[in-house]
Design a protein around this motif. Structure first.
Motif, short mmCIF file in Angstrom:
data_model
loop_
_atom_site.label_atom_id
_atom_site.label_comp_id
_atom_site.label_asym_id
_atom_site.label_seq_id
_atom_site.Cartn_x
_atom_site.Cartn_y
_atom_site.Cartn_z
N GLU A 44 0.83 -1.21 0.00
CA GLU A 44 0.00 0.00 0.00
C GLU A 44 0.86 1.25 0.00
OE1 GLU A 44 -3.96 -1.08 2.54
OE2 GLU A 44 -2.08 -0.98 3.64
N THR A 45 1.93 1.22 0.79
CA THR A 45 2.84 2.36 0.86
C THR A 45 3.50 2.61 -0.49
OG1 THR A 45 3.25 2.00 3.21
CG2 THR A 45 4.91 3.25 2.00
N PHE A 46 3.95 1.54 -1.13
CA PHE A 46 4.59 1.67 -2.44
C PHE A 46 3.60 2.24 -3.46
CE2 PHE A 46 5.62 -0.01 -6.65
CZ PHE A 46 6.95 0.33 -6.77
N ALA A 47 2.37 1.71 -3.49
CA ALA A 47 1.37 2.18 -4.45
C ALA A 47 1.03 3.65 -4.22
CB ALA A 47 0.12 1.31 -4.35
N GLN A 48 0.91 4.06 -2.96
CA GLN A 48 0.61 5.46 -2.66
C GLN A 48 1.74 6.37 -3.12
OE1 GLN A 48 0.62 6.71 1.52
NE2 GLN A 48 -1.30 7.82 1.15
N ALA A 49 2.98 5.95 -2.89
CA ALA A 49 4.12 6.76 -3.30
C ALA A 49 4.18 6.89 -4.82
CB ALA A 49 5.41 6.15 -2.77
N VAL A 50 3.89 5.82 -5.53
CA VAL A 50 3.86 5.87 -7.00
C VAL A 50 2.81 6.88 -7.46
CG1 VAL A 50 3.31 4.58 -9.10
CG2 VAL A 50 4.76 3.54 -7.36
N ASP A 51 1.63 6.80 -6.88
CA ASP A 51 0.55 7.71 -7.26
C ASP A 51 0.95 9.16 -7.03
OD1 ASP A 51 -1.08 5.64 -8.03
OD2 ASP A 51 -2.29 5.63 -6.20
N TYR A 52 1.54 9.44 -5.87
CA TYR A 52 1.95 10.81 -5.55
C TYR A 52 2.96 11.33 -6.58
CZ TYR A 52 -0.26 10.78 -0.90
OH TYR A 52 -1.15 10.76 0.14
N GLY A 53 4.00 10.54 -6.83
CA GLY A 53 5.03 10.97 -7.76
C GLY A 53 4.50 11.19 -9.16
N ARG A 54 3.67 10.27 -9.63
CA ARG A 54 3.13 10.37 -10.99
C ARG A 54 2.24 11.60 -11.14
NH1 ARG A 54 0.28 5.84 -11.13
NH2 ARG A 54 -1.62 6.94 -10.55
N GLU A 55 1.34 11.82 -10.17
CA GLU A 55 0.40 12.93 -10.29
C GLU A 55 1.05 14.29 -10.05
OE1 GLU A 55 -2.89 12.41 -11.49
OE2 GLU A 55 -1.65 10.66 -11.92
N GLU A 56 2.11 14.34 -9.23
CA GLU A 56 2.84 15.60 -9.08
C GLU A 56 3.47 16.01 -10.41
OE1 GLU A 56 5.69 15.45 -5.91
OE2 GLU A 56 4.19 14.80 -4.44
N ALA A 57 3.99 15.04 -11.15
CA ALA A 57 4.53 15.34 -12.48
C ALA A 57 3.44 15.87 -13.40
CB ALA A 57 5.18 14.09 -13.07
N ARG A 58 2.27 15.31 -13.31
CA ARG A 58 1.15 15.77 -14.14
C ARG A 58 0.80 17.22 -13.82
NH1 ARG A 58 -5.17 13.84 -13.60
NH2 ARG A 58 -6.02 15.38 -15.07
N VAL A 59 0.72 17.55 -12.53
CA VAL A 59 0.40 18.92 -12.14
C VAL A 59 1.49 19.89 -12.61
CG1 VAL A 59 -0.16 20.46 -10.23
CG2 VAL A 59 -0.87 18.09 -10.12
N ALA A 60 2.74 19.47 -12.48
CA ALA A 60 3.85 20.33 -12.92
C ALA A 60 3.72 20.65 -14.41
CB ALA A 60 5.18 19.66 -12.63
N GLU A 61 3.37 19.64 -15.20
CA GLU A 61 3.21 19.87 -16.63
C GLU A 61 2.01 20.78 -16.90
OE1 GLU A 61 1.66 19.62 -20.54
OE2 GLU A 61 0.64 18.70 -18.81
N GLN A 62 0.93 20.58 -16.16
CA GLN A 62 -0.29 21.37 -16.38
C GLN A 62 -0.05 22.85 -16.14
OE1 GLN A 62 -3.78 19.90 -14.29
NE2 GLN A 62 -4.61 21.96 -14.06
N PHE A 63 0.74 23.19 -15.11
CA PHE A 63 0.94 24.59 -14.75
C PHE A 63 2.25 25.16 -15.29
CE2 PHE A 63 -2.31 23.35 -11.78
CZ PHE A 63 -3.06 24.50 -11.60
N GLY A 64 3.02 24.35 -16.01
CA GLY A 64 4.29 24.84 -16.52
C GLY A 64 5.29 25.13 -15.43
N ALA A 65 5.23 24.36 -14.34
CA ALA A 65 6.15 24.56 -13.22
C ALA A 65 7.57 24.16 -13.63
CB ALA A 65 5.72 23.72 -12.02
N PRO A 66 8.58 24.82 -13.07
CA PRO A 66 9.96 24.46 -13.41
C PRO A 66 10.31 23.01 -13.13
CG PRO A 66 9.89 26.54 -12.23
CD PRO A 66 8.51 25.97 -12.16
N GLY A 67 9.65 22.41 -12.15
CA GLY A 67 9.92 21.01 -11.82
C GLY A 67 11.11 20.85 -10.92
N ARG A 68 11.45 19.63 -10.64
CA ARG A 68 12.59 19.34 -9.78
C ARG A 68 13.89 19.52 -10.56
NH1 ARG A 68 11.74 15.92 -5.32
NH2 ARG A 68 13.51 14.63 -5.86
#
Length: 287
Positions: A210-234
């Motif tokens: 469950e912990t692994f799946a939650q972490a994957v979801d967080y990382g994947r969706e943060e990348a999506r939000v960064a692309e949506q808003f044109g954020a500089p990213g990591r």
């Protein structure tokens, strides 16, 4: 200022009781209500809320949000049923500290969007609490080198601002929804404030998968939000550091792993996998 507390619910008993008891201990001097937005459509939960001993103390209400799956939809339905003009969100499996609502409402007098910190010691055993580090409780999180955000389990917003931006984006049913909402509110010209006294005891997942799946979801969706808003990213140099941590935490003999080591490795590895996945899927560098 009065407030409406909205809890998105899905298969949350008996943990919900911990949160309701915590809300009953609030030292906020003003009126508030608690709305349980049921994304499951549970007859059992409805009876539970209707007969709850804290119903009058909390002005407790049940609303049905089971027509569309997802935390974002449940929060939208709960907010649109709210009686007060300041909406505060918490989760079914956490526990707000006694001064939480007072601190959120106080900060909300001079801001449109409010956040607070999380702590992991109260609701988790010491081994599980060590699986992942929480952000500095004295300042808000800034993701993607863009704008501050607060977690959906500890967020307050003025109803007029919620309406102006169109509520929570239901294309983000769970992970990433809080980042997207916070950024959208701020790029629309509204003010963000952080209230260090508005502390929430945060409950971790206790299973490694469950912990692994939650972490994957967080990382994947943060990348999506960064692309949506044109954020500089990591910054790119975080990737070899993150990968090095994954390797360093991975023992040679998996069957000799301690529970603490397995949990730590699952979190950092899942987060890296999610960031890589999200970067490739959304064509953004968020490693």
């Amino acid at each position: 200022m009065t407030a409406s507390v909205v809890i998105a619910y899905h298969r949350g008993l008996p943990d919900l009781e911990v949160q309701l008891n915590a809300l009953a201990q609030q030292d906020h001097p003003g009126a508030f209500e608690v709305i349980v937005s049921d994304n499951e459509g549970s007859a059992e939960l409805r009876r539970h809320v209707d007969d709850h001993p804290l119903r009058d103390r909390l002005a407790l209400r049940w609303v049905d949000s089971s027509d569309i799956a997802g935390t974002s939809h449940a929060r939208n339905v709960g907010t649109r049923c709210a009686a007060h003009d300041f909406i505060v969100y918490c989760d079914q499996d956490d526990a707000v500290h006694p001064g939480w609502l007072r601190a959120m409402v106080t900060a909300g007098r001079d801001a449109d969007l409010v956040g607070g910190p999380l702590e992991s010691e109260t609701l988790n055993d010491p081994i599980v609490a060590a699986w992942r580090a929480l952000p500095d409780p004295e300042r808000p999180v800034v993701l993607g080198r863009f704008l501050p955000m607060t977690f959906g389990c500890n967020l307050g917003v003025r109803r007029e601002v919620f309406d102006a931006v169109g509520g929570w984006d239901e294309s983000y049913p769970t992970a990433g929804s809080d980042v997207e909402f916070c950024w959208r509110v701020q790029v629309s010209g509204h003010r963000f404030a952080f209230a260090p006294e508005a502390m929430v005891a945060y409950r971790y997942r206790t299973g490694v998968r469950e912990t692994f799946a939650q972490a994957v979801d967080y990382g994947r969706e943060e990348a999506r939000v960064a692309e949506q808003f044109g954020a500089p990213g990591r910054q790119w140099w975080w990737f070899p550091i993150h990968a090095g941590v994954v390797v360093a935490l991975c023992p040679v003999w998996p069957w000799a792993w301690s529970r603490r080591r397995r949990g730590e490795w699952s979190w950092v590895t899942g987060n890296l996998v999610g960031r890589v996945w999200g970067s490739l899927r959304h064509r953004v560098i968020y490693l």
